[in-house]
Design a protein around this motif. Sequence first.
Motif, PDB file in Angstrom:
ATOM      1  N   ALA A   1       9.553   2.196   1.325  1.00 21.57           N
ATOM      2  CA  ALA A   1       8.417   1.327   1.487  1.00 21.57           C
ATOM      3  C   ALA A   1       8.456   0.236   2.711  1.00 21.57           C
ATOM      4  CB  ALA A   1       7.740   0.849   0.122  1.00 21.57           C
TER       5      ALA A   1
ATOM      6  N   GLY B   1       0.351   6.896   0.156  1.00 22.29           N
ATOM      7  CA  GLY B   1       0.854   5.663  -0.420  1.00 22.29           C
ATOM      8  C   GLY B   1       0.775   5.604  -1.686  1.00 22.29           C
TER       9      GLY B   1
ATOM     10  N   LYS C   1       8.881   2.169   6.167  1.00 24.59           N
ATOM     11  CA  LYS C   1       7.433   2.853   6.524  1.00 24.59           C
ATOM     12  C   LYS C   1       6.345   1.829   6.801  1.00 24.59           C
ATOM     13  CE  LYS C   1       8.310   7.147   4.020  1.00 24.59           C
ATOM     14  NZ  LYS C   1       7.937   7.938   2.998  1.00 24.59           N
TER      15      LYS C   1
ATOM     16  N   ARG D   1       0.850  -1.142  -0.062  1.00 26.30           N
ATOM     17  CA  ARG D   1      -0.117  -0.013  -0.035  1.00 26.30           C
ATOM     18  C   ARG D   1       1.188   1.279  -0.066  1.00 26.30           C
ATOM     19  NH1 ARG D   1      -3.667  -2.740  -1.517  1.00 26.30           N
ATOM     20  NH2 ARG D   1      -5.558  -3.354  -0.481  1.00 26.30           N
ATOM     21  N   ILE D   2       1.871   1.348   0.505  1.00 19.72           N
ATOM     22  CA  ILE D   2       3.035   2.285   0.783  1.00 19.72           C
ATOM     23  C   ILE D   2       3.834   2.706  -0.662  1.00 19.72           C
ATOM     24  CG2 ILE D   2       5.005   3.444   2.040  1.00 19.72           C
ATOM     25  CD1 ILE D   2       3.662   2.002   4.625  1.00 19.72           C
TER      26      ILE D   2
END
Length: 439
Positions: free
Chosen positions: A249, A325, A252, A229-230
Amino acid sequence: MLSSRRRIAGLIGVIALVMGACGTAASPSPSTTQPSAAPPSTAAASPSTASTEPVTVEWWHITTGDPGKTVFQGIADAYTTAHPNVKINITILENEAFKTKLATSLQSGEVPDLFQSWGGGIMAAQADAGALKDITADIASWKDTINPGALSIYTYKGVQYGVPWDMGMIGVWYNKALFTKAGITAPPTTWDEYLADVGKLKAAKITPLAIAGKDMWPSMHLWTYLALRIGGGENMAQMVQTGNWSTDACTKAGDEVLKLNALDPYQAGFKAADYNAEAAAVGNGKAAMEVMGQWAPAVQMDQSADKKGLGDDLGWFPFPTVSGGAGAATDGVGGGNGIAVGKNASPEALDFLKFFSSVENAKKINEANFGLSPVIGTEANLKAVLAGRGQATFMQLYLDQATSPAMGTAINEATIGLFDGESKPAEVCQAITDAAAAQ
């Protein structure tokens, strides 16, 4: 390893095609009604090309609970009734026990004729080790009855080594009644909303989320979704292909897991819990959610005290998007189940595989709600998952199956450290990167 990574990149695209080819729009609530014991299949068993001498087919699978266990036994019984000279010796193992026993068996050269497979890097490694049988010619006459994208996941270097019986998508299964009790009127669509709902469930003295810390892979799927999603699908594919996980990514995603941890959302004793315990927590109404695949309703039902599960109170929603994202709401993490063919499998084993893959037997799997068959001409009852699968524009095969066995273990072991509070996000990403470099 480079060739394996290139294959993985191809698999990612293949799975996206599978979702588009198989999916249809459907209503959001899956049926979880317990079916009666499956009667012997009446699907016409194909005439065997083998002799009438006694033959034993060794079949290992991981469908430990009903309704799936009974359905599989019924299919085997129907075949042996039509072929009295054939005995199908079924070995049923829990997921982790299966992986351990199969690894030992393959090392000794004793390979079962038919066994559980997820395709991907694990199957590729088995093929490279000479443990699998080339069945390309054996299934040529009936391969077109299976969705080609799903079938290709069990192809390696142009050779067919197995066939799929299930193809779906991971999402969030939730207890509608517990959501209502906590004042949640609709499933969250964003990660911020998800975290807020976790807070509401905690305030209502409801355990928000069940995970299996001992087995590791269930929480790994949640972390994978956050990374997807990010960073988005292209970024995910790049990490898998290059082996470089030291990215924004990845880091995070770990940061978001720590935000979740801060809310103390997991069931008591989650670190020592296996997947059956996770499913039981949801199926018995002791936890409001789990992030799991299409098999979840059947396992929840089997592990619940009354063997009924949540019934109409069980719902499903796609994993939430993350603010800022790059990943689309339609990006997914998924895959399915299949049957790989051992190197010494007999003609009878291949004939049974054809029978197992018939439309009638595929419908039994769908109707029992423990799988989404890719056999053409069947319709599945897991409607919410089917709808999500149909809308997917990118699908990442489970990371511990898309990669090599060693990489899959490394990813699982690194990511569980986040949920246990024993590792920092950057450390997890570096550990996975180091494991890839060591291949």
